[in-house]
Scaffold this motif. Structure first.
Motif, PDB file in Angstrom:
ATOM      1  N   MET A   1       0.836  -1.194   0.000  1.00  0.00           N
ATOM      2  CA  MET A   1       0.000   0.000   0.000  1.00  0.00           C
ATOM      3  C   MET A   1       0.871   1.243   0.000  1.00  0.00           C
ATOM      4  O   MET A   1       1.856   1.319   0.727  1.00  0.00           O
TER       5      MET A   1
ATOM      6  N   ALA B   1       0.326   5.232   0.778  1.00  0.00           N
ATOM      7  CA  ALA B   1      -0.591   6.233   1.323  1.00  0.00           C
ATOM      8  C   ALA B   1      -0.020   7.610   1.024  1.00  0.00           C
ATOM      9  O   ALA B   1       1.138   7.898   1.327  1.00  0.00           O
TER      10      ALA B   1
ATOM     11  N   SER C   1       4.610  10.668   0.882  1.00  0.00           N
ATOM     12  CA  SER C   1       3.898   9.386   0.815  1.00  0.00           C
ATOM     13  C   SER C   1       4.665   8.351   1.629  1.00  0.00           C
ATOM     14  O   SER C   1       5.859   8.497   1.876  1.00  0.00           O
TER      15      SER C   1
ATOM     16  N   LEU D   1      -4.932  10.189   7.741  1.00  0.00           N
ATOM     17  CA  LEU D   1      -4.072  10.892   6.795  1.00  0.00           C
ATOM     18  C   LEU D   1      -3.833  12.320   7.253  1.00  0.00           C
ATOM     19  O   LEU D   1      -2.765  12.855   7.127  1.00  0.00           O
TER      20      LEU D   1
ATOM     21  N   SER E   1      -7.835   6.264   6.223  1.00  0.00           N
ATOM     22  CA  SER E   1      -6.497   6.096   6.768  1.00  0.00           C
ATOM     23  C   SER E   1      -5.884   4.805   6.253  1.00  0.00           C
ATOM     24  O   SER E   1      -6.608   3.901   5.817  1.00  0.00           O
ATOM     25  N   PRO E   2      -4.554   4.679   6.312  1.00  0.00           N
ATOM     26  CA  PRO E   2      -3.934   3.416   5.910  1.00  0.00           C
ATOM     27  C   PRO E   2      -4.459   2.235   6.727  1.00  0.00           C
ATOM     28  O   PRO E   2      -4.736   1.169   6.181  1.00  0.00           O
TER      29      PRO E   2
ATOM     30  N   ALA F   1      -8.161   1.463   5.564  1.00  0.00           N
ATOM     31  CA  ALA F   1      -8.464   1.340   4.137  1.00  0.00           C
ATOM     32  C   ALA F   1      -8.978  -0.042   3.752  1.00  0.00           C
ATOM     33  O   ALA F   1      -9.950  -0.152   2.997  1.00  0.00           O
TER      34      ALA F   1
ATOM     35  N   GLU G   1      -7.736   1.425  -5.504  1.00  0.00           N
ATOM     36  CA  GLU G   1      -7.335   2.810  -5.283  1.00  0.00           C
ATOM     37  C   GLU G   1      -8.478   3.529  -4.576  1.00  0.00           C
ATOM     38  O   GLU G   1      -9.637   3.280  -4.873  1.00  0.00           O
TER      39      GLU G   1
ATOM     40  N   LYS H   1      -5.423   8.902  -2.597  1.00  0.00           N
ATOM     41  CA  LYS H   1      -4.838   8.870  -1.256  1.00  0.00           C
ATOM     42  C   LYS H   1      -4.259   7.503  -0.915  1.00  0.00           C
ATOM     43  O   LYS H   1      -3.305   7.404  -0.145  1.00  0.00           O
ATOM     44  N   ILE H   2      -4.867   6.430  -1.443  1.00  0.00           N
ATOM     45  CA  ILE H   2      -4.434   5.072  -1.133  1.00  0.00           C
ATOM     46  C   ILE H   2      -4.362   4.278  -2.436  1.00  0.00           C
ATOM     47  O   ILE H   2      -5.277   4.329  -3.251  1.00  0.00           O
ATOM     48  N   CYS H   3      -3.269   3.530  -2.599  1.00  0.00           N
ATOM     49  CA  CYS H   3      -3.130   2.611  -3.728  1.00  0.00           C
ATOM     50  C   CYS H   3      -2.694   1.258  -3.172  1.00  0.00           C
ATOM     51  O   CYS H   3      -1.721   1.187  -2.408  1.00  0.00           O
ATOM     52  N   CYS H   4      -3.418   0.209  -3.505  1.00  0.00           N
ATOM     53  CA  CYS H   4      -3.140  -1.131  -2.980  1.00  0.00           C
ATOM     54  C   CYS H   4      -2.881  -2.114  -4.113  1.00  0.00           C
ATOM     55  O   CYS H   4      -3.670  -2.185  -5.058  1.00  0.00           O
TER      56      CYS H   4
END
Length: 193
Positions: free
Chosen positions: A47, A49, A55, A105, A112-113, A116, A173, A181-184
């Motif tokens: 992930m 964030a 980041s 965040l 938030s991470p 998520a 995402e 904000k978040i990519c997994c």
């Protein structure tokens, strides 16, 4: 003869249009039905964030148990490795020896991470789908579903790509007011029961 040709052409067009929209419309409900029936799920995720001016990369394990305890465990970065965020009906507990995991965040953020992955599961089960389709991601045929929501005046968008064969997540995402904000990237997805 011309009328017969027009009638056949209209029939074929309506059948083709109907079959295209039905298969596409069924993607979000198929995903929702599948995930609402799960009692356990284990995933390992890379992930990223995005904070206001920097980041952070995480590796997180998420163990979901509908009939027991669900938690996130931090595997990376090493500075906070081993922290477990336990999710209960009445709140969230953080387990570790004197170290805390940032759970938001920013003060203005809605995701938030740490939250998520449970949030993604929640929208997969019952979120409002605004877009759906098929795409190929990293050589895998995927079903893509976009869910949207508004929380405290913040527009949230959740894009998820599921393996078309088994519906396990491949990538996700989360956008907040149009900014990612978040990519997994899902590394492991197992024990989907």
């Amino acid at each position: 003869m011309r009328r017969l040709f027009l009638l056949i052409a209209l029939l074929l067009i309506s059948l083709f249009a109907g079959s295209c929209s039905t298969s596409s419309d069924d993607i979000a409900s198929r995903v929702s039905d599948y995930y609402s029936g799960l009692t356990t799920m284990n995933v390992l995720v890379d992930m990223t964030a995005e904070f206001d001016d920097y980041s952070v990369d995480f590796e997180l394990g998420f163990q979901y148990n509908a009939n027991g305890q669900s938690y996130i465990e931090v595997r990376k970065p090493d500075e906070i490795k081993g922290i477990r965020v336990l999710f209960r009906d009445d709140g969230i507990d953080i387990e570790y020896e004197g170290v805390s995991l940032e759970t938001g965040l920013s003060e203005n953020s809605s995701i938030s991470p740490a939250g998520a992955l449970p949030e993604l599961l929640r929208v997969w089960i019952g979120g409002m789908a605004s877009e759906q389709g098929k795409e190929r991601i990293d050589g895998i045929d995927c079903l893509m579903v976009t869910h949207t929501a508004t929380r405290n005046g913040v527009e949230l968008q959740y894009n998820t790509w599921f393996d078309a064969e088994n519906l396990k997540p491949v990538k996700a995402e989360i956008f907040e007011n149009g900014y990612r904000k978040i990519c997994c990237d899902f590394l492991i997805a197992e024990k989907f029961e």
